[in-house]
Design an enzyme around this catalytic site. Structure first.
Site, PDB file in Angstrom:
ATOM      1  N   GLY A   1       0.863  -1.181   0.000  1.00 66.20           N
ATOM      2  CA  GLY A   1       0.000   0.000   0.000  1.00 66.20           C
ATOM      3  C   GLY A   1       0.903   1.235   0.000  1.00 66.20           C
ATOM      4  O   GLY A   1       2.078   1.163  -0.374  1.00 66.20           O
ATOM      5  N   LEU A   2       0.375   2.359   0.435  1.00 66.54           N
ATOM      6  CA  LEU A   2       1.179   3.579   0.430  1.00 66.54           C
ATOM      7  C   LEU A   2       2.487   3.393   1.172  1.00 66.54           C
ATOM      8  O   LEU A   2       3.557   3.744   0.679  1.00 66.54           O
ATOM      9  CB  LEU A   2       0.399   4.715   1.095  1.00 66.54           C
ATOM     10  CG  LEU A   2      -0.570   5.465   0.213  1.00 66.54           C
ATOM     11  CD1 LEU A   2      -1.244   6.543   1.033  1.00 66.54           C
ATOM     12  CD2 LEU A   2       0.163   6.076  -0.962  1.00 66.54           C
ATOM     13  N   ALA A   3       2.392   2.837   2.377  1.00 69.58           N
ATOM     14  CA  ALA A   3       3.587   2.714   3.201  1.00 69.58           C
ATOM     15  C   ALA A   3       4.564   1.714   2.594  1.00 69.58           C
ATOM     16  O   ALA A   3       5.753   2.008   2.441  1.00 69.58           O
ATOM     17  CB  ALA A   3       3.205   2.310   4.623  1.00 69.58           C
ATOM     18  N   GLY A   4       4.079   0.545   2.227  1.00 70.14           N
ATOM     19  CA  GLY A   4       4.966  -0.511   1.737  1.00 70.14           C
ATOM     20  C   GLY A   4       5.566  -0.193   0.376  1.00 70.14           C
ATOM     21  O   GLY A   4       6.765  -0.404   0.151  1.00 70.14           O
TER      22      GLY A   4
ATOM     23  N   SER B   1     -17.404  11.747   2.236  1.00 71.98           N
ATOM     24  CA  SER B   1     -16.379  12.636   2.787  1.00 71.98           C
ATOM     25  C   SER B   1     -16.966  13.585   3.825  1.00 71.98           C
ATOM     26  O   SER B   1     -18.050  14.119   3.696  1.00 71.98           O
ATOM     27  CB  SER B   1     -15.728  13.442   1.676  1.00 71.98           C
ATOM     28  OG  SER B   1     -14.970  14.473   2.242  1.00 71.98           O
TER      29      SER B   1
ATOM     30  N   ARG C   1     -14.573  14.293  14.775  1.00 71.84           N
ATOM     31  CA  ARG C   1     -15.176  13.019  14.394  1.00 71.84           C
ATOM     32  C   ARG C   1     -15.787  12.257  15.569  1.00 71.84           C
ATOM     33  O   ARG C   1     -16.909  11.771  15.485  1.00 71.84           O
ATOM     34  CB  ARG C   1     -14.131  12.116  13.742  1.00 71.84           C
ATOM     35  CG  ARG C   1     -13.722  12.595  12.382  1.00 71.84           C
ATOM     36  CD  ARG C   1     -12.694  11.690  11.750  1.00 71.84           C
ATOM     37  NE  ARG C   1     -12.419  12.169  10.397  1.00 71.84           N
ATOM     38  CZ  ARG C   1     -11.534  11.643   9.579  1.00 71.84           C
ATOM     39  NH1 ARG C   1     -10.807  10.602   9.973  1.00 71.84           N
ATOM     40  NH2 ARG C   1     -11.354  12.121   8.378  1.00 71.84           N
TER      41      ARG C   1
ATOM     42  N   HIS D   1     -13.457   2.884  10.817  1.00 67.72           N
ATOM     43  CA  HIS D   1     -12.798   3.508   9.691  1.00 67.72           C
ATOM     44  C   HIS D   1     -11.283   3.394   9.745  1.00 67.72           C
ATOM     45  O   HIS D   1     -10.623   3.200   8.741  1.00 67.72           O
ATOM     46  CB  HIS D   1     -13.203   4.979   9.696  1.00 67.72           C
ATOM     47  CG  HIS D   1     -12.517   5.828   8.690  1.00 67.72           C
ATOM     48  ND1 HIS D   1     -12.653   5.605   7.357  1.00 67.72           N
ATOM     49  CD2 HIS D   1     -11.689   6.889   8.819  1.00 67.72           C
ATOM     50  CE1 HIS D   1     -11.937   6.502   6.689  1.00 67.72           C
ATOM     51  NE2 HIS D   1     -11.333   7.270   7.548  1.00 67.72           N
TER      52      HIS D   1
ATOM     53  N   ARG E   1      -7.212  10.124  15.171  1.00 70.23           N
ATOM     54  CA  ARG E   1      -6.457  10.639  14.037  1.00 70.23           C
ATOM     55  C   ARG E   1      -7.203  11.796  13.380  1.00 70.23           C
ATOM     56  O   ARG E   1      -8.417  11.742  13.211  1.00 70.23           O
ATOM     57  CB  ARG E   1      -6.225   9.541  13.000  1.00 70.23           C
ATOM     58  CG  ARG E   1      -5.566  10.060  11.738  1.00 70.23           C
ATOM     59  CD  ARG E   1      -5.261   8.966  10.752  1.00 70.23           C
ATOM     60  NE  ARG E   1      -6.433   8.388  10.124  1.00 70.23           N
ATOM     61  CZ  ARG E   1      -7.099   8.930   9.102  1.00 70.23           C
ATOM     62  NH1 ARG E   1      -6.725  10.095   8.611  1.00 70.23           N
ATOM     63  NH2 ARG E   1      -8.143   8.325   8.584  1.00 70.23           N
TER      64      ARG E   1
ATOM     65  N   LEU F   1      -2.514   9.347   5.225  1.00 67.11           N
ATOM     66  CA  LEU F   1      -1.726   9.278   3.990  1.00 67.11           C
ATOM     67  C   LEU F   1      -0.354   9.885   4.248  1.00 67.11           C
ATOM     68  O   LEU F   1       0.679   9.358   3.831  1.00 67.11           O
ATOM     69  CB  LEU F   1      -2.449  10.033   2.867  1.00 67.11           C
ATOM     70  CG  LEU F   1      -3.854   9.527   2.526  1.00 67.11           C
ATOM     71  CD1 LEU F   1      -4.470  10.379   1.413  1.00 67.11           C
ATOM     72  CD2 LEU F   1      -3.826   8.069   2.095  1.00 67.11           C
TER      73      LEU F   1
HETATM   74  C1  LIG Z   1     -12.713   5.139   2.865  1.00 64.26           C
HETATM   75  C2  LIG Z   1     -11.436   5.688   3.442  1.00 64.26           C
HETATM   76  C3  LIG Z   1     -11.048   6.989   3.180  1.00 64.26           C
HETATM   77  C4  LIG Z   1      -9.860   7.493   3.698  1.00 64.26           C
HETATM   78  N1  LIG Z   1      -9.517   8.772   3.430  1.00 64.26           N
HETATM   79  C5  LIG Z   1      -8.356   9.270   3.904  1.00 64.26           C
HETATM   80  C6  LIG Z   1      -7.953  10.603   3.597  1.00 64.26           C
HETATM   81  O1  LIG Z   1      -8.655  11.339   2.890  1.00 64.26           O
HETATM   82  N2  LIG Z   1      -6.775  11.054   4.079  1.00 64.26           N
HETATM   83  C7  LIG Z   1      -5.964  10.259   4.842  1.00 64.26           C
HETATM   84  O2  LIG Z   1      -4.897  10.713   5.226  1.00 64.26           O
HETATM   85  N3  LIG Z   1      -6.307   8.985   5.144  1.00 64.26           N
HETATM   86  C8  LIG Z   1      -7.481   8.466   4.701  1.00 64.26           C
HETATM   87  N4  LIG Z   1      -7.832   7.174   5.019  1.00 64.26           N
HETATM   88  C9  LIG Z   1      -6.892   6.311   5.758  1.00 64.26           C
HETATM   89  C10 LIG Z   1      -5.781   5.785   4.841  1.00 64.26           C
HETATM   90  O3  LIG Z   1      -6.295   5.515   3.553  1.00 64.26           O
HETATM   91  C11 LIG Z   1      -5.117   4.510   5.338  1.00 64.26           C
HETATM   92  O4  LIG Z   1      -4.831   4.621   6.677  1.00 64.26           O
HETATM   93  C12 LIG Z   1      -3.801   4.242   4.613  1.00 64.26           C
HETATM   94  O5  LIG Z   1      -3.999   4.288   3.231  1.00 64.26           O
HETATM   95  C13 LIG Z   1      -3.186   2.919   5.000  1.00 64.26           C
HETATM   96  O6  LIG Z   1      -2.065   2.650   4.174  1.00 64.26           O
HETATM   97  P1  LIG Z   1      -1.099   1.442   4.458  1.00 64.26           P
HETATM   98  O7  LIG Z   1      -0.066   1.482   3.408  1.00 64.26           O
HETATM   99  O8  LIG Z   1      -0.667   1.471   5.857  1.00 64.26           O
HETATM  100  O9  LIG Z   1      -1.996   0.119   4.312  1.00 64.26           O
HETATM  101  P2  LIG Z   1      -2.885  -0.470   3.116  1.00 64.26           P
HETATM  102  O10 LIG Z   1      -3.128   0.492   2.040  1.00 64.26           O
HETATM  103  O11 LIG Z   1      -4.056  -1.112   3.772  1.00 64.26           O
HETATM  104  O12 LIG Z   1      -1.976  -1.596   2.484  1.00 64.26           O
HETATM  105  C14 LIG Z   1      -1.804  -2.846   3.060  1.00 64.26           C
HETATM  106  C15 LIG Z   1      -0.965  -3.699   2.140  1.00 64.26           C
HETATM  107  O13 LIG Z   1      -0.539  -4.843   2.830  1.00 64.26           O
HETATM  108  C16 LIG Z   1      -0.807  -6.006   2.098  1.00 64.26           C
HETATM  109  N5  LIG Z   1      -0.982  -7.061   3.094  1.00 64.26           N
HETATM  110  C17 LIG Z   1      -1.680  -7.018   4.261  1.00 64.26           C
HETATM  111  N6  LIG Z   1      -1.554  -8.167   4.926  1.00 64.26           N
HETATM  112  C18 LIG Z   1      -0.742  -8.951   4.179  1.00 64.26           C
HETATM  113  C19 LIG Z   1      -0.248 -10.264   4.347  1.00 64.26           C
HETATM  114  N7  LIG Z   1      -0.532 -10.999   5.419  1.00 64.26           N
HETATM  115  N8  LIG Z   1       0.539 -10.769   3.377  1.00 64.26           N
HETATM  116  C20 LIG Z   1       0.843 -10.038   2.257  1.00 64.26           C
HETATM  117  N9  LIG Z   1       0.402  -8.780   2.067  1.00 64.26           N
HETATM  118  C21 LIG Z   1      -0.384  -8.251   3.021  1.00 64.26           C
HETATM  119  C22 LIG Z   1      -1.967  -5.666   1.235  1.00 64.26           C
HETATM  120  O14 LIG Z   1      -1.990  -6.496   0.105  1.00 64.26           O
HETATM  121  C23 LIG Z   1      -1.663  -4.215   0.901  1.00 64.26           C
HETATM  122  O15 LIG Z   1      -0.754  -4.178  -0.178  1.00 64.26           O
HETATM  123  C24 LIG Z   1      -9.042   6.673   4.515  1.00 64.26           C
HETATM  124  C25 LIG Z   1      -9.438   5.372   4.784  1.00 64.26           C
HETATM  125  C26 LIG Z   1     -10.641   4.887   4.282  1.00 64.26           C
HETATM  126  C27 LIG Z   1     -11.088   3.525   4.690  1.00 64.26           C
END
Ligand SMILES: Cc1cc2nc3c(=O)[nH]c(=O)nc-3n(C[C@H](O)[C@H](O)[C@H](O)COP(=O)(O)OP(=O)(O)OC[C@H]3O[C@@H](n4cnc5c(N)ncnc54)[C@H](O)[C@@H]3O)c2cc1C
Ligand code: SF4
Ligand code: FES
Lengths: 640, 254
Positions: free
Chosen positions: A44-47, A286, A332, A403, A437, A443
């Site tokens: 995801g974004l972080a990875g 939103s 919120r 959320h 948060r 993000l």
């Molecule tokens: C509807 C919605 C709207 C949002 N809007 C905003 C916003 O406007 N602004 C903001 O700052 N934040 C927002 N957020 C929060 C934000 O989107 C998330 O917190 C953030 O994107 C999480 O990113 P991440 O990289 O940590 O994880 P994720 O994007 O969840 O990525 C997880 C990754 O890990 C992988 N993975 C997980 N477990 C395993 C496993 N066991 N084996 C292999 N791969 C695995 C998945 O395949 C994926 O690639 C929103 C969230 C939601 C639900």
């Protein structure tokens, strides 16, 4: 496994800490980086940002995602935007203000040094993403546009229409794919990590299952990074993507990683309420709608009339009434609890009586339909698709939904968990958001961790292992971990009971939202703590997982994730009981002010709760990382 | 309400596959099409069968994971709608509905309704990026981008990578997907240095997997994000320009 909580906060004033740290950290010289292999789980974004950056630095990276492509992570759904202390508006923003807002918004339960660093690197994120071609909104002069978000008094949110998460993720995905093309990242899609391998008290690799062939396999590396997202799906219905789950961090917890603040979960106030008993997930609308929408319920209970026949004096604009200063724009957690109160009192609206109205008609009268359409057109169309109701003529129905999870794996200033060599970034760690948060900050944190923080801090650990080989995968530690994984798969396939995995998930979700959701109480949590283990036992007695382990089997994938949710749910309730105060999103009804607001207890609870696994969540050992605030003064939040 | 489904079942790439008929009753018109499949799967599992495998993640039309051919149309009957955004109220009580996976040579079936779309990732890996290592960027406002260009780039960047364009194309071409990414990056000032090398590499990789475009325009109609075929014209123009060797070597625009 020894368990130490050393946050490793660097010396110096708040502003100097990150610089001092980068200077005193050991480095791996460029020619030596190729001798290291780093595993990144999650793209995801972080990875994706971390994997791409490691590869650019010269490390060998092996990346895993259970998705069919790194372009699809849950991050893609973020709508609103990303914060950065650019002060392009000249409206008084600064790194210090973003830092302060974040610590205060988190209700003083986060680590000052980390939050300040986050604010510092926020500006670099925007530069990086703009250079990658992220199509941020622009003004006519060609410069970047901003909006304000989540009650902040400055305009610091950057956005790309209503698709900010999508565009940021695609930017990181493209950077990642570039490195895949160059052969620096070995990418494995449709591959799920099922365990961490620990040897001599450090992380040395992982075990995965290929979701297409069912093959279980070992991977060895010098360090392991988990970027696997949050766990809101423990509630079954949430705004998270269907596949989001906690298994990676939970299995790391079982292998020794401390789990911090598990009960800190955010319930977002403006989501579309469930429509029918088969509802599979909830959709976020939103928060920006609250800028123009007025929230109300019928003043009488059980008033089933259509909204437009209810006259003004028969409506209760309860947020405006209770919080005259902030009105519909309260934070919120406050807005969510207030909605719950109305629905619980029998004033809920809609067929299932499970929502409140968000009414745009006053704004349409004042500003004209066109303005409202320009502001929220996409959102309103989405609402119409889902509900078949016209938000321009009838008030929208909204209700809070789980959320975001502030809790996660505990990490030190280097983002390392309590297991040496194991890191957690993005929503997977317990992060910088304290007990609540702010909008547009997830993000920012995910990309800060991945692009700028971890690539700078991981060298300190790796430096010790120069020229040392990774542990061979025929080492007993790998063989034993593989055996455990295979056993747990066999166990689930062999129950052959009568209830589907989803049935158990729904039951668990119901308990969690009722007892560990927007409001928590000791008796409720105790009830949950007796029900969850019963449900877990029933799961292992009566679940039905059709099919076999040697091919694609989504029931089997889900079964493993639900099994972990049971244990996590128990720890969440346990944590919610242990924390005898209300703070941010954690609201214990025993601890409220006479006006019904959250009442913190700084004297006794100014700490991060970190749990050590002992074999069963009920006996997990609680450790504390004390929080000290040297730069902000603790205050009670008030929105009256 | 109730419907009759004719669903494609296929155990793997080697299996020829077949349709299976299921009657599904006690449905609510408010549920989504995928929730209807969830319910059917629950019932199949409880009755001792193997559920129908399909994919979906966000269920709000943004991730591009879902994708079914419904009554012969990729993503079903509603325009500008991904499969996950389709609701049962768009069907009538008693309807017979066929459900199939994307059908395209480049997308092999993994199981039932799930296909392998990884050739899309290969196209991106070939050139669908701007090379900018982390940390090397200048201040974001140093490169102004005309609003029109930013908006047009965003229109193209809205592609969710679902593959419906390929499934809809009689030639199984991936022109719309590729053109969307090329246009997104080539419209922006940041994308100019690699403009021609990008288009060459992406198109060459695309041609290894996919058929050729003969301008049917079915892709745009099937696309849940209404990505315009105009971007294909841009792709072609840049591709031709890239073949003029001197220009490419000089990195000149147009
Ligand atoms: C509807 C919605 C709207 C949002 N809007 C905003 C916003 O406007 N602004 C903001 O700052 N934040 C927002 N957020 C929060 C934000 O989107 C998330 O917190 C953030 O994107 C999480 O990113 P991440 O990289 O940590 O994880 P994720 O994007 O969840 O990525 C997880 C990754 O890990 C992988 N993975 C997980 N477990 C395993 C496993 N066991 N084996 C292999 N791969 C695995 C998945 O395949 C994926 O690639 C929103 C969230 C939601 C639900
Ligand atoms: S162009 Fe449209 S149909 Fe094709 S992959 Fe992108 S979003 Fe899907
Ligand atoms: S499931 Fe994400 S677009 Fe349909």
């Amino acid at each position: 496994m020894t368990f130490t909580l050393d946050p490793k906060i660097p010396e110096g004033s708040l502003e100097e800490k990150w610089d001092n740290h980068r200077f005193s950290n050991r480095l791996v010289n460029p020619a030596n980086k190729r001798k290291y292999n780093i595993i990144v789980v999650g793209t995801g974004l972080a990875g994706a940002s971390a994997a791409a950056t490691f590869a650019e630095l010269g490390y060998n990276v092996t990346a895993f995602t259970y998705h069919d492509s790194p372009r699809r992570a849950h991050s893609i759904a973020a709508q609103g935007g990303i914060n950065a202390a650019k002060n392009y508006r000249n409206d008084g923003d600064s790194i210090w203000r973003l830092f302060y807002d974040t610590v205060k918004g988190g209700d003083f339960r986060s680590r000052e040094a980390n939050v300040h660093r986050l604010s510092q690197v926020s500006v670099e994120i925007i530069d990086q993403c703009a250079a990658q071609g992220v199509p941020f909104a622009r003004e006519y002069g060609g410069l970047l546009d901003n909006r304000s978000f989540g009650g902040a008094q400055v305009s610091r949110t950057f956005y790309a229409r209503g698709q900010t998460g999508q565009q940021l993720l695609l930017g990181a995905y493209q950077a990642l794919m570039r490195q895949v093309g160059l052969g620096k990242i070995d990418l494995h899609t449709r591959t799920e990590m099922l365990d961490i391998v620990v040897k001599d008290e450090r992380a040395v690799g992982i075990i995965t299952r290929n979701l297409v062939t069912g093959e279980v396999k070992s991977w060895s590396s010098h360090a392991v990074v988990l970027a696997t997202g949050g766990y809101s799906n423990v509630y079954y219905l949430s705004t998270n993507a269907m596949y989001s789950n906690a298994s990676a961090i939970w299995r790391a917890h079982r292998k020794g990683a401390g789990f911090a603040n598990p009960s800190f979960t955010q319930i977002h106030p403006t989501c579309i309420p469930a429509d029918n008993e088969f509802q599979s997930k909830l959709t976020l609308m939103s928060e920006s709608l609250r800028n123009d929408g007025r929230i109300w319920v019928p003043a009488q209970t059980d008033d089933l009339r259509t909204p437009n026949t209810i006259s003004e004096n028969e409506r209760d604009y309860y947020l405006e009434r209770r919080y005259p200063a902030f009105g519909n724009l309260v934070p919120r957690d406050v807005a969510s609890r207030a909605a719950k109160k109305e629905v619980d009192a029998g004033r809920g609206v809609g067929q299932l009586r499970n929502g409140v109205y968000l009414d745009l008609s006053h704004a349409i009268e004042r500003l004209g339909r066109e303005t409202i359409e320009a502001r929220y057109g996409n959102l309103l169309e989405m609402y119409h698709r889902i509900t078949d109701e016209n938000p321009y003529t009838d008030p929208m129905r909204i209700y809070p939904a789980p959320h975001y999870t502030m809790g996660g794996l505990w990490v030190d200033y280097n983002l390392m968990t309590t297991v040496p060599g194991l890191y957690a970034i993005g929503e997977a760690n317990y992060s910088d958001h304290g007990s609540n948060r702010l909008g547009a900050s997830a993000l920012m944190q995910g990309l800060a961790d991945g692009y700028f923080v971890l690539p700078n801090t991981i060298g300190e650990y790796l430096a010790d292992y120069l020229n040392s080989d990774t542990v061979p995968i025929d080492d007993p530690s790998f063989i034993e971990a593989e055996r455990e994984v295979n056993d747990s798969i066999d166990r689930m396939l062999s129950v052959n009971g009568s209830k589907t995995v989803d049935w158990f998930h729904r039951e668990l979700g119901r308990i969690m939202i009722d007892e560990c959701g927007m409001e928590r109480s000791r008796p409720g949590l105790e009830k949950a703590l007796s029900k969850i283990p019963e449900l877990r036992q029933e799961f292992y007695r009566d679940v039905r997982v059709p099919g076999e382990g040697e091919s694609l089997n989504s029931s089997l994938e889900k079964a493993g994730r639900i099994a972990d949710f049971f244990e996590l749910a128990e720890l969440m309730c346990r944590d919610a009981i242990d924390r005898e105060e209300s703070c941010g999103a954690h609201f214990r009804i025993e601890h409220q002010t006479p006006e019904g607001e959250a009442k913190r207890n700084d004297a006794d609870f100014s700490f991060v709760s970190v749990y050590q696994h002992t074999g069963d969540p009920s006996t997990a050992i609680l450790h504390q990382e004390d929080l000290t605030f040297e730069n902000v003064t603790l205050g009670q939040r008030s929105y009256k | 309400m109730k419907v009759t489904l004719k669903v494609w079942r296929q155990s793997g790439a080697e299996d020829p596959g077949r349709f299976e008929t299921h009657k599904v009753d006690e449905l609510s018109p408010d549920m989504s099409f995928l929730e209807m499949l969830d319910v059917l799967n629950d019932r199949i599992s409880v009755a001792g069968g193997e559920p129908i495998e399909f994919e979906s993640d966000c269920r709000e039309g943004i991730c591009g994971t879902c994708g079914l051919v419904i009554n012969g149309q990729p993503h079903g009957p509603e325009e500008r709608t991904a499969t996950c955004q389709l609701h049962m109220r768009k069907f009538s009580d008693g309807d017979v509905i066929t459900v199939e996976p994307w059908r395209a040579k480049a997308f092999s079936v993994i199981k039932d309704l799930i296909v392998d779309r990884s050739p899309f990732d290969s196209i991106i890996a070939a050139g669908g990026f701007i090379s900018v290592p982390t940390g090397s960027a200048s201040d974001a406002n140093l490169i102004p981008v005309p609003k029109e260009a930013a908006d047009a780039a965003m229109d193209a960047a809205a592609c969710i990578g679902c593959g419906a364009c390929v499934a809809a194309c009689p030639n199984s071409a991936a022109q719309l997907f590729t053109a969307a990414k090329v246009a997104h990056l080539n419209l922006l000032p940041q994308g100019q240095p690699e403009r021609y090398i990008r288009v060459t590499k992406m198109v060459d990789t695309m041609e290894q997997f996919f058929g050729s475009c003969t301008n049917h325009g079915e892709c745009e109609r099937a696309c849940p994000k209404a990505i315009s075929v105009d971007f294909i014209a841009m792709l072609n123009r840049d591709y031709i320009s890239s073949k003029i060797k001197n220009r490419r070597l000089a990195g000149q625009q147009r």
